[in-house]
Scaffold this motif. Structure first.
Motif, PDB file in Angstrom:
ATOM      1  N   ALA A 165       0.820  -1.214   0.000  1.00 30.45           N
ATOM      2  CA  ALA A 165       0.000   0.000   0.000  1.00 30.45           C
ATOM      3  C   ALA A 165       0.851   1.261   0.000  1.00 30.45           C
ATOM      4  CB  ALA A 165      -0.934  -0.016   1.213  1.00 30.45           C
ATOM      5  N   THR A 166       2.016   1.208   0.655  1.00 27.30           N
ATOM      6  CA  THR A 166       2.912   2.362   0.745  1.00 27.30           C
ATOM      7  C   THR A 166       4.347   1.880   0.555  1.00 27.30           C
ATOM      8  OG1 THR A 166       3.248   2.137   3.132  1.00 27.30           O
ATOM      9  CG2 THR A 166       1.352   3.454   2.411  1.00 27.30           C
ATOM     10  N   PRO A 167       5.289   2.778   0.221  1.00 28.20           N
ATOM     11  CA  PRO A 167       6.697   2.362   0.115  1.00 28.20           C
ATOM     12  C   PRO A 167       7.233   1.734   1.394  1.00 28.20           C
ATOM     13  CG  PRO A 167       6.389   4.496  -0.927  1.00 28.20           C
ATOM     14  CD  PRO A 167       5.083   4.167  -0.241  1.00 28.20           C
ATOM     15  N   ALA A 168       6.776   2.212   2.555  1.00 26.71           N
ATOM     16  CA  ALA A 168       7.255   1.649   3.817  1.00 26.71           C
ATOM     17  C   ALA A 168       6.821   0.201   4.000  1.00 26.71           C
ATOM     18  CB  ALA A 168       6.751   2.485   4.991  1.00 26.71           C
ATOM     19  N   GLU A 169       5.754  -0.204   3.311  1.00 31.56           N
ATOM     20  CA  GLU A 169       5.247  -1.569   3.451  1.00 31.56           C
ATOM     21  C   GLU A 169       5.784  -2.507   2.369  1.00 31.56           C
ATOM     22  OE1 GLU A 169       0.873  -1.491   4.963  1.00 31.56           O
ATOM     23  OE2 GLU A 169       1.232   0.443   3.970  1.00 31.56           O
ATOM     24  N   ALA A 170       6.681  -1.996   1.520  1.00 34.11           N
ATOM     25  CA  ALA A 170       7.306  -2.832   0.500  1.00 34.11           C
ATOM     26  C   ALA A 170       8.417  -3.673   1.129  1.00 34.11           C
ATOM     27  CB  ALA A 170       7.877  -1.964  -0.612  1.00 34.11           C
ATOM     28  N   SER A 171       8.641  -4.843   0.573  1.00 33.26           N
ATOM     29  CA  SER A 171       9.740  -5.704   1.023  1.00 33.26           C
ATOM     30  C   SER A 171      10.794  -5.739  -0.084  1.00 33.26           C
ATOM     31  CB  SER A 171       9.220  -7.100   1.361  1.00 33.26           C
ATOM     32  OG  SER A 171       8.455  -7.066   2.546  1.00 33.26           O
ATOM     33  N   ASP A 172      11.686  -4.771  -0.039  1.00 35.11           N
ATOM     34  CA  ASP A 172      12.667  -4.542  -1.092  1.00 35.11           C
ATOM     35  C   ASP A 172      14.092  -4.590  -0.542  1.00 35.11           C
ATOM     36  OD1 ASP A 172      10.463  -4.120  -2.684  1.00 35.11           O
ATOM     37  OD2 ASP A 172      10.641  -1.934  -2.705  1.00 35.11           O
ATOM     38  N   PHE A 173      15.050  -4.765  -1.461  1.00 34.89           N
ATOM     39  CA  PHE A 173      16.483  -4.693  -1.156  1.00 34.89           C
ATOM     40  C   PHE A 173      16.936  -5.782  -0.173  1.00 34.89           C
ATOM     41  CE2 PHE A 173      15.124  -0.344  -2.226  1.00 34.89           C
ATOM     42  CZ  PHE A 173      15.960  -0.081  -3.303  1.00 34.89           C
ATOM     43  N   ASN A 174      16.320  -6.938  -0.235  1.00 36.08           N
ATOM     44  CA  ASN A 174      16.735  -8.062   0.602  1.00 36.08           C
ATOM     45  C   ASN A 174      17.632  -9.000  -0.200  1.00 36.08           C
ATOM     46  OD1 ASN A 174      14.877  -7.468   2.992  1.00 36.08           O
ATOM     47  ND2 ASN A 174      13.423  -7.556   1.293  1.00 36.08           N
ATOM     48  N   ARG A 175      18.428  -9.808   0.508  1.00 37.93           N
ATOM     49  CA  ARG A 175      19.389 -10.685  -0.154  1.00 37.93           C
ATOM     50  C   ARG A 175      19.317 -12.103   0.418  1.00 37.93           C
ATOM     51  NH1 ARG A 175      23.097  -7.677  -3.017  1.00 37.93           N
ATOM     52  NH2 ARG A 175      24.480  -9.486  -3.160  1.00 37.93           N
ATOM     53  N   VAL A 176      19.340 -13.079  -0.485  1.00 44.34           N
ATOM     54  CA  VAL A 176      19.504 -14.487  -0.115  1.00 44.34           C
ATOM     55  C   VAL A 176      20.722 -14.966  -0.883  1.00 44.34           C
ATOM     56  CG1 VAL A 176      18.469 -16.778  -0.076  1.00 44.34           C
ATOM     57  CG2 VAL A 176      17.007 -14.749   0.144  1.00 44.34           C
ATOM     58  N   GLU A 177      21.824 -15.247  -0.182  1.00 42.41           N
ATOM     59  CA  GLU A 177      23.068 -15.519  -0.888  1.00 42.41           C
ATOM     60  C   GLU A 177      23.928 -16.546  -0.158  1.00 42.41           C
ATOM     61  OE1 GLU A 177      24.872 -11.702  -1.297  1.00 42.41           O
ATOM     62  OE2 GLU A 177      24.794 -11.250   0.840  1.00 42.41           O
ATOM     63  N   ASN A 178      24.613 -17.326  -0.969  1.00 43.97           N
ATOM     64  CA  ASN A 178      25.528 -18.351  -0.458  1.00 43.97           C
ATOM     65  C   ASN A 178      24.839 -19.325   0.491  1.00 43.97           C
ATOM     66  OD1 ASN A 178      27.842 -17.247  -1.802  1.00 43.97           O
ATOM     67  ND2 ASN A 178      27.916 -15.653  -0.230  1.00 43.97           N
ATOM     68  N   CYS A 179      23.611 -19.696   0.149  1.00 42.55           N
ATOM     69  CA  CYS A 179      22.844 -20.620   0.986  1.00 42.55           C
ATOM     70  C   CYS A 179      22.647 -21.958   0.282  1.00 42.55           C
ATOM     71  CB  CYS A 179      21.478 -20.022   1.329  1.00 42.55           C
ATOM     72  SG  CYS A 179      21.565 -18.614   2.458  1.00 42.55           S
ATOM     73  N   HIS A 180      22.452 -22.990   1.059  1.00 38.25           N
ATOM     74  CA  HIS A 180      22.111 -24.321   0.569  1.00 38.25           C
ATOM     75  C   HIS A 180      20.671 -24.589   1.002  1.00 38.25           C
ATOM     76  CE1 HIS A 180      23.352 -28.862   0.228  1.00 38.25           C
ATOM     77  NE2 HIS A 180      22.504 -28.482  -0.705  1.00 38.25           N
ATOM     78  N   ILE A 181      19.757 -24.577   0.037  1.00 43.12           N
ATOM     79  CA  ILE A 181      18.316 -24.686   0.315  1.00 43.12           C
ATOM     80  C   ILE A 181      17.828 -25.948  -0.388  1.00 43.12           C
ATOM     81  CG2 ILE A 181      16.084 -23.531   0.134  1.00 43.12           C
ATOM     82  CD1 ILE A 181      17.623 -20.871  -0.144  1.00 43.12           C
ATOM     83  N   HIS A 182      17.460 -26.961   0.380  1.00 43.29           N
ATOM     84  CA  HIS A 182      17.195 -28.249  -0.268  1.00 43.29           C
ATOM     85  C   HIS A 182      16.251 -29.130   0.546  1.00 43.29           C
ATOM     86  CE1 HIS A 182      19.961 -30.713   2.356  1.00 43.29           C
ATOM     87  NE2 HIS A 182      20.529 -29.541   2.531  1.00 43.29           N
ATOM     88  N   ASP A 183      15.702 -30.109  -0.151  1.00 42.72           N
ATOM     89  CA  ASP A 183      14.817 -31.116   0.435  1.00 42.72           C
ATOM     90  C   ASP A 183      13.648 -30.455   1.158  1.00 42.72           C
ATOM     91  OD1 ASP A 183      16.027 -33.950   0.053  1.00 42.72           O
ATOM     92  OD2 ASP A 183      17.739 -32.675   0.560  1.00 42.72           O
ATOM     93  N   GLY A 184      12.700 -29.978   0.334  1.00 39.90           N
ATOM     94  CA  GLY A 184      11.510 -29.340   0.884  1.00 39.90           C
ATOM     95  C   GLY A 184      10.239 -29.957   0.338  1.00 39.90           C
TER      96      GLY A 184
END
Length: 491
Positions: free
Chosen positions: A389-408
């Motif tokens: 609804a507003t810029p403050a409620e945006a979920s921006d500029f986040n990082r997911v890096e160098n992770c092992h994401i598996h078996d889900g």
């Protein structure tokens, strides 16, 4: 030769570090005492102590240091804006060389070996309340409820014919019922707790039975599915869970929800007293509860070298609809209004839901160098299904890096490794993502060509493999939805 700008940046960093105060240390131990001066026993008590320090010394970094061991949570650890740190004085919650575990489980210590070889537990008495289960974890491994057929599927025998209501109007039942083959669904004594898993191409519904017409072999459900049964063609796959008759294979369990008696059929080699059995009671382990709409955030909180394990996500009384990507399902770590937070060198395992969800107003957060695995749903989610609804409620500029994401996807097969909804300027880089039943990375969440707040996302240098596995379809290593100016997918 370093540039002048580089030298200035290094000098600025040096001066900032030189002026940083020494951290205030708060010790935590599984054998601690919340009533004493420390080490404390619970994370909630340590958080409260950190609040006292922050009020008295707002410029002091705070370290909550967990000694090795298991910290069982019976209530979600809630972090609010008053728990915030600053860039030079963060709140850090960590363990040192030996990783501590934050768990939402109850260890099962009182079990009886029955004459038929099953293990019996009075689960409601052990949990201290009526808790329906989604999983057990035996020696750290996910164990699902009893199911029939065990490793295959039943197939629908046709669409349920329309009926008429009291006014004589035709009532379509293709979203609320289907025809089954003789003997596959029965009027079991515990039919009210049965769950019918129905596979709808790219998602799965968990259906509760409203009634059974044995003469016509029609099963009616408590709530409609999103996609009509047999919409994608005849002989739709399904299976049955949570009925006593289905407890017939090692590694399965059954909870009688009327009595609270839990039965487990052990795997070969598992013996009471030498096998760790735990059952989860919490769905959310940690919650960041900011108020982004009003400009209040939980900021500069770091989790380092910790394991988060064991969450519960039972099927509610109405069931779970077939929602793509399991987008309504929560996570072990829930965040609203979190900024500049991080999970570094952490492990999240044994969930029944997602691992982390940066939902509303989450910016500049980072999940790095971590392993997210053996998940009931998926890994990391960023943003929401609708535009903020507003810029403050945006979920921006986040990082997911160098992770092992598996078996889900053990509980909710339609879940995704990394999901980004209506969010922008996020980065998913240098991750190994594999062994999900659906998509590896999903971006966008708009089926059409309208402008959307999902742009300038970067997905690069990821290894994404072993998807679908014969369970679901219509997926992608990277699944992109909608118009997204500036988004880059490469390498």
């Amino acid at each position: 030769m370093p540039s002048s700008l580089h030298r200035i940046a290094c000098l600025t960093l040096f001066l900032a570090c030189a002026h940083a105060a020494a951290p205030v240390r708060i010790d935590l131990s599984p054998n601690g005492n919340d009533a004493g001066p420390g080490p404390f026993k619970t994370l909630a008590r340590a958080r409260d102590a950190a609040r006292e320090v922050r009020a008295a010394q707002p410029d002091a970094p705070i370290d909550i240091l967990l000694a090795p061991g298991i910290y069982s949570l019976f209530e979600t650890l809630v972090l609010t804006p008053e728990d915030s740190g600053t860039p030079l004085a963060p709140l850090t919650i960590r363990s040192e060389s030996d990783r501590a575990t934050i768990s939402g489980c109850v260890p099962i210590t009182k079990l009886k070996l029955r004459d038929d070889g099953l293990w019996e537990i009075d689960w409601y008495a052990l949990a201290g309340k009526k808790v329906t289960l989604s999983a057990l974890f035996v020696d750290g491994k996910f164990r699902g409820p009893c199911r029939t057929p065990n490793a295959d599927f039943f197939f629908t025998a046709g669409k349920a014919p329309a009926t008429t209501d009291a006014s004589g109007a035709e009532v379509d039942r293709t979203k609320t019922a289907f025809v089954y083959n003789e003997g596959e669904i029965k009027n079991w004594p515990d039919i009210t707790q049965a769950v019918i898993l129905s596979y709808h191409s790219w998602d799965v519904s968990h259906n509760r039975i409203a009634s059974l017409d044995e003469a016509s072999r029609i099963v009616n459900f408590r709530q409609p599915v999103t996609w009509a049964f047999e919409y994608w063609g005849p002989k739709q796959r399904y299976a049955v869970q949570h009925v006593r008759e289905a407890l017939d294979a090692p590694g399965e369990w059954y909870l009688d929800q009327s009595t609270g008696i839990l039965l487990y059929m052990p795997m070969p080699g598992e013996t009471p007293g030498k096998t760790s059995v735990v059952a989860p009671v919490l769905d959310v382990l940690v919650a960041f509860q900011g108020d982004p709409a009003n400009g209040r955030f939980v900021e500069h909180v770091r989790f380092e070298n910790l394991t988060f394990a064991h969450t519960n996500y039972p099927v509610p009384e109405a069931g779970i609809k077939d929602d793509q990507a399991a987008y309504t399902v929560n996570a072990a770590i829930m965040a609203d209004g979190a900024r500049h937070t991080s999970f570094d060198r952490c492990e999240i395992t044994g969930t029944s839901n997602y691992a982390i969800w940066y939902r509303v107003g989450c910016q500049y957060n980072r999940v790095a160098n971590s392993r997210l695995h053996h998940l009931g749903a998926g890994g990391v989610r960023i943003g929401n299904m609708a535009s903020p609804a507003t810029p403050a409620e945006a979920s921006d500029f986040n990082r997911v890096e160098n992770c092992h994401i598996h078996d889900g996807g053990y509980h909710l097969p339609e879940a995704i490794g990394v999901w980004i909804g209506r969010a922008s300027y996020n980065t998913v880089a240098h991750n190994d993502i594999h062994d999900f039943y659906y998509t590896g990375v999903s971006l966008g969440w708009l089926w059409g060509y309208e402008p959307t707040t999902a742009n300038h996302n970067l997905v690069e240098f990821n290894h994404i493999h072993n998807l679908g596995k014969g369970v679901l379809s219509d997926m992608g290593g990277v699944y992109h939805l909608g118009i997204a100016p500036g988004t880059i997918i490469r390498n």
